[in-house]
Design a protein around this motif. Structure first.
Motif, PDB file in Angstrom:
ATOM      1  N   TRP A   4      87.166 118.346  61.980  1.00 57.32           N
ATOM      2  CA  TRP A   4      86.168 117.415  62.503  1.00 57.32           C
ATOM      3  C   TRP A   4      85.773 116.342  61.491  1.00 57.32           C
ATOM      4  CZ3 TRP A   4      81.810 119.254  66.120  1.00 57.32           C
ATOM      5  CH2 TRP A   4      82.323 120.085  67.116  1.00 57.32           C
ATOM      6  N   ALA A   7      85.373 112.790  62.608  1.00 59.31           N
ATOM      7  CA  ALA A   7      84.234 112.634  63.524  1.00 59.31           C
ATOM      8  C   ALA A   7      82.950 112.526  62.710  1.00 59.31           C
ATOM      9  CB  ALA A   7      84.157 113.818  64.484  1.00 59.31           C
ATOM     10  N   PHE A   8      82.842 113.327  61.649  1.00 58.38           N
ATOM     11  CA  PHE A   8      81.661 113.260  60.791  1.00 58.38           C
ATOM     12  C   PHE A   8      81.551 111.904  60.110  1.00 58.38           C
ATOM     13  CE2 PHE A   8      81.961 118.123  60.258  1.00 58.38           C
ATOM     14  CZ  PHE A   8      81.177 118.328  61.377  1.00 58.38           C
ATOM     15  N   ILE A  11      79.827 109.696  62.570  1.00 59.70           N
ATOM     16  CA  ILE A  11      78.434 110.103  62.758  1.00 59.70           C
ATOM     17  C   ILE A  11      77.602 109.699  61.545  1.00 59.70           C
ATOM     18  CG2 ILE A  11      76.921 112.125  62.933  1.00 59.70           C
ATOM     19  CD1 ILE A  11      79.259 113.376  64.660  1.00 59.70           C
ATOM     20  N   SER A  37      74.124 123.548  64.069  1.00 55.10           N
ATOM     21  CA  SER A  37      73.257 122.372  64.065  1.00 55.10           C
ATOM     22  C   SER A  37      72.887 122.031  62.631  1.00 55.10           C
ATOM     23  CB  SER A  37      71.991 122.623  64.891  1.00 55.10           C
ATOM     24  OG  SER A  37      72.308 122.758  66.255  1.00 55.10           O
ATOM     25  N   LEU A  46      71.529 117.005  64.298  1.00 45.50           N
ATOM     26  CA  LEU A  46      72.917 116.857  64.731  1.00 45.50           C
ATOM     27  C   LEU A  46      73.347 118.197  65.297  1.00 45.50           C
ATOM     28  CD1 LEU A  46      75.697 115.451  64.845  1.00 45.50           C
ATOM     29  CD2 LEU A  46      76.034 116.189  62.474  1.00 45.50           C
ATOM     30  N   LEU A  48      76.416 120.342  66.816  1.00 42.35           N
ATOM     31  CA  LEU A  48      77.865 120.438  66.935  1.00 42.35           C
ATOM     32  C   LEU A  48      78.175 121.424  68.055  1.00 42.35           C
ATOM     33  CD1 LEU A  48      78.738 120.687  63.140  1.00 42.35           C
ATOM     34  CD2 LEU A  48      78.482 118.641  64.558  1.00 42.35           C
ATOM     35  N   MET A  50      79.716 120.239  71.289  1.00 38.43           N
ATOM     36  CA  MET A  50      80.460 119.558  72.336  1.00 38.43           C
ATOM     37  C   MET A  50      81.689 120.379  72.733  1.00 38.43           C
ATOM     38  SD  MET A  50      80.454 116.872  74.183  1.00 38.43           S
ATOM     39  CE  MET A  50      79.383 115.787  73.305  1.00 38.43           C
ATOM     40  N   GLY A  60      80.835 111.078  68.392  1.00 41.85           N
ATOM     41  CA  GLY A  60      79.575 111.703  68.741  1.00 41.85           C
ATOM     42  C   GLY A  60      78.844 110.956  69.835  1.00 41.85           C
ATOM     43  N   GLU A  70      77.874 106.374  72.796  1.00 45.92           N
ATOM     44  CA  GLU A  70      78.991 107.288  72.574  1.00 45.92           C
ATOM     45  C   GLU A  70      80.015 106.567  71.708  1.00 45.92           C
ATOM     46  OE1 GLU A  70      82.654 109.268  75.046  1.00 45.92           O
ATOM     47  OE2 GLU A  70      80.703 109.195  76.040  1.00 45.92           O
ATOM     48  N   ASN A  72      83.670 107.199  69.460  1.00 43.63           N
ATOM     49  CA  ASN A  72      84.771 108.067  69.068  1.00 43.63           C
ATOM     50  C   ASN A  72      85.917 107.210  68.583  1.00 43.63           C
ATOM     51  OD1 ASN A  72      86.645 107.567  71.265  1.00 43.63           O
ATOM     52  ND2 ASN A  72      85.313 108.785  72.564  1.00 43.63           N
TER      53      ASN A  72
END
Length: 179
Positions: A4, A7-8, A11, A37, A46, A48, A50, A60, A70, A72
């Protein structure tokens, strides 16, 4: 969880926390694949949680009182549609959107940074902080504990022995000296 990391990156950028990280990390339930979380010093939570088949891929969803964003790897949407008052130019946005894993913009930025000596969009500090988040989530799950994290000192402050999980023994001849 370490899958991930990108993705972080997104975010962290959206939260304005590229150079820091969460201060508290906790598992939402028991088990290796439990949701985790995190809370930032600002109070932002935050989650996590999903499901893999739903929601953004490598990004995110930010939900606030006035709207939702949203982000991504291939998509940026808002509700309401005009929520972002200064969106990127369509030509720039086009480079980052599409089906599959869009990498052209990342590669161009990397080459441009090499040539100009400017920082890339996701430099080593950003990658380090994002990787730290994934590792902290894993440590929280492994210890089934809430972790209090000092992002400046990069230490778990409430469970000292959990700091042993921040590193592993290196293969010979590799070493990492304490600073």
């Amino acid at each position: 969880m370490t899958g991930w990391v990108h993705a972080f990156d997104q975010i962290q950028r959206a939260l304005g926390t590229d150079d820091t990280g969460p201060v508290e990390i906790w598992p939402e339930e028991a088990g290796r694949d439990a949701h985790v979380s995190m809370r930032y010093a600002s109070g932002t939570i935050l989650k996590l949680d999903m499901p893999e088949k739903k929601g953004p891929r490598m990004g995110g969803i930010f939900v606030g009182e006035e709207g939702k964003i949203e982000i991504n790897r291939n998509k940026f949407t808002t509700n309401p549609r005009d929520f972002v008052k200064n969106p990127p130019a369509p030509k720039l946005a086009e480079k980052w959107e599409g089906d599959g894993w869009v990498a052209q913009g990342h590669i161009e930025n990397w080459f441009d940074s090499i040539k100009s000596r400017a920082k890339p969009n996701a430099d080593v500090e950003i990658g380090h902080r994002s990787t730290s988040m994934a590792l902290l989530a894993n440590i929280s799950l492994a210890t089934e504990s809430t972790l209090h994290w000092d992002p400046q000192r990069e230490r778990i402050t409430n469970i000292p022995e959990a700091n042993d999980l921040l590193h592993y023994e290196y293969r010979k001849p590799w070493t990492l000296e304490d600073a």
